[in-house]
Write an enzyme that holds these catalytic residues in place. Sequence first.
Site, PDB file in Angstrom:
ATOM      1  N   GLU A 398     -31.720  44.103  17.329  1.00  0.00           N
ATOM      2  CA  GLU A 398     -31.292  44.908  16.186  1.00  0.00           C
ATOM      3  C   GLU A 398     -30.183  45.896  16.538  1.00  0.00           C
ATOM      4  O   GLU A 398     -29.239  46.088  15.775  1.00  0.00           O
ATOM      5  CB  GLU A 398     -32.500  45.643  15.596  1.00  0.00           C
ATOM      6  CG  GLU A 398     -33.436  44.763  14.786  1.00  0.00           C
ATOM      7  CD  GLU A 398     -34.360  43.907  15.631  1.00  0.00           C
ATOM      8  OE1 GLU A 398     -35.040  43.030  15.066  1.00  0.00           O
ATOM      9  OE2 GLU A 398     -34.402  44.121  16.869  1.00  0.00           O
ATOM     10  N   HIS A 465     -45.427  45.418   9.774  1.00  0.00           N
ATOM     11  CA  HIS A 465     -44.647  44.693   8.767  1.00  0.00           C
ATOM     12  C   HIS A 465     -44.798  45.302   7.381  1.00  0.00           C
ATOM     13  O   HIS A 465     -44.453  44.670   6.385  1.00  0.00           O
ATOM     14  CB  HIS A 465     -45.073  43.220   8.710  1.00  0.00           C
ATOM     15  CG  HIS A 465     -44.788  42.440   9.947  1.00  0.00           C
ATOM     16  ND1 HIS A 465     -45.549  42.553  11.093  1.00  0.00           N
ATOM     17  CD2 HIS A 465     -43.809  41.536  10.239  1.00  0.00           C
ATOM     18  CE1 HIS A 465     -45.074  41.755  12.028  1.00  0.00           C
ATOM     19  NE2 HIS A 465     -44.016  41.128  11.534  1.00  0.00           N
TER      20      HIS A 465
END
Length: 659
Positions: A398, A465
């Site tokens: 990322e 998540h």
Amino acid sequence: MIFDRKSLNNENLIFFYKKLLLPRLIEEKMLILLRQGRIGKWFSGIGQEAIAVGSTLAMQNDEYILPMHRNLGVFTTRDIPLSRLMAQWQGKPSGFTKGRDRSFHFGTQEYKIIGMISHLGPQLALADGIALADVLAERKRSTLVFTGEGATSEGDFHEALNIASVWKLPVIFLIENNGYGLSTPVNEQYNCLKLVDKAVGYGIEGRRIDGNNILEVYHTIKEINESIRENPRPVLLECMTFRMRGHEEASGTKYVPQNLFEWWAGKDPVANFEKYLLDEGVIRPEWIPVFKKEITTLIETEFEKVYNEVDIIPDIATEVRDMYQPYQFPVSQPAAIPATHKRYIDAISDGLRQAMRKHPNLVIMGQDIAEYGGAFKITQGFVEEFGKPRVRNTPICESGIVGAGMGLALNGYKAIVEMQFADFVTCGFNQIINNLAKTHYRWAQAVDVVVRMPTGAGTGAGPFHSQSNEAWFTKTPGLKVVYPAFPADAKGLLLAAIDDPNPVIYFEHKYLYRSISGDVPDNDVLIEIGKANIVKQGTQASIITFGLGVHWALEYAEKHPELSLEIIDLRSLLPWDHEAVEESVKKTGRALVLHEDTLTSGFGAEIAAHIAEHCFKYLDAPVMRCGSLDTAIPMNKALEDQFLAKARLDETVEKLLAY
């Protein structure tokens, strides 16, 4: 030290010598000024000038260089006026950052230099993005990025090299191996014999050279550039050198054995090149003081001129304004017709597709977004229409990809970076908070990057998540944060985020993807960032919310038709619509701030504080908040339902109305 002039004539060599001498003499002046208290801090590159000067001479003027804080020679060799550099170092208004950042923490598009931030490694990924823009535009250019041996220990180093290798980007990753990261010696930084040996792990070429030999640096980089411009690929270049001063002057050098200083003093890049030119008859001894006098006179003149400039006069309006690139929302918007009934997820996909058609310089990057179509299938079919160069699967990194997005923006492109889940943004946090957000404020550079954030709970996905992490970004000036609750808003805000030249964090709720639908304009109607929407009029109380909270509030209101509740969908969190909230609270006299995030330090606390401060005399009850439990998000459905703010909405509204 052996010098090989190759095809360079005497005039070239004298030019190189003057370029090498300039940063050395500037540094000697800076050290005097530091002792006099006329400048505040200095990171000395004495002993390393050959790398900065030689490498810059080997680059074309339209090719980007990303130096570090010990590379004065890059800036002087690119012929940046000394007065501007002096102003930067003294924090004067005419400096590149207007006194907002130190030494070489700035960039300049005019001279194609992108400066570092203090975190050392992030600029490596920026170089990837810059080079990617050149490849996409079919410009035969190279990009040069500096790092130190200490920063090779950082994850940013590994991510950037891996991306460049996988994507075959024409980047020279130059390691200045000067023996110490502040006081930490190389044997405590890495356990391989040579840093350049790391190149093989990424499947790229690696070279190691004498960084104190200006001609070796110049010829090596010139040769590499000629090759990678035609056959794009990265190269890792380790330049061996030594830092003759402290990390910065306050650090000192007591931790360095004296024999190292003595050995490296014999390899001084200026003295050795000067001796070579004398031995070859390129220059005469009597010329040297003339060259030095010419340079020192310039230095003295420029310093005193800038030193006597007026100091910065602080102005709040200027500081606040300069956090963002000026942007005028289009006054004239097309009529929102025709419209098609679409799911939330399809509205986002539709907005992305229209933006890709509208902006040929827009690139989408993310994990599994190409042929697979993304974890949620939002970009399904995009590769077939727009091609893999613009719809790019990325390695799992990322930080590197956010940095590459910023690099694209620096070199004339627009970038959308998809976090597969908003939770994973932690791995790219530094790039967002310290690079994307602060760049315009520091040196007036727009950063045209949108970070898409599939967020939120309701799907039993557990602690990694399901987080609602918008509050991590709403306290970061320089970013814009949007959070649509309806399909039409999802498309309109996405189009606005892409149109805006500032970095935008775009939250899209996963639970809403396929659970709600609505009429969405087929054409590209933008929704202004920072404007709330009153989704239900009422007189008894105002519920201020966003995202999934809007649907909780509407569901509650539907179950209680006897109540007159006004529901405000903020839509944007940074900036947020103060006026709409104040007007509603003044009308109803009661305010409840509802959000999915944990109660403590959730964004609702900011809204509640603002209402209490600015609407106190209109309130008939205390401002109340309804948020989720101050725990991590559990996976089990019953536990998740208990965690979410919705479980406490009934009692909170009742308490508010009963006050």
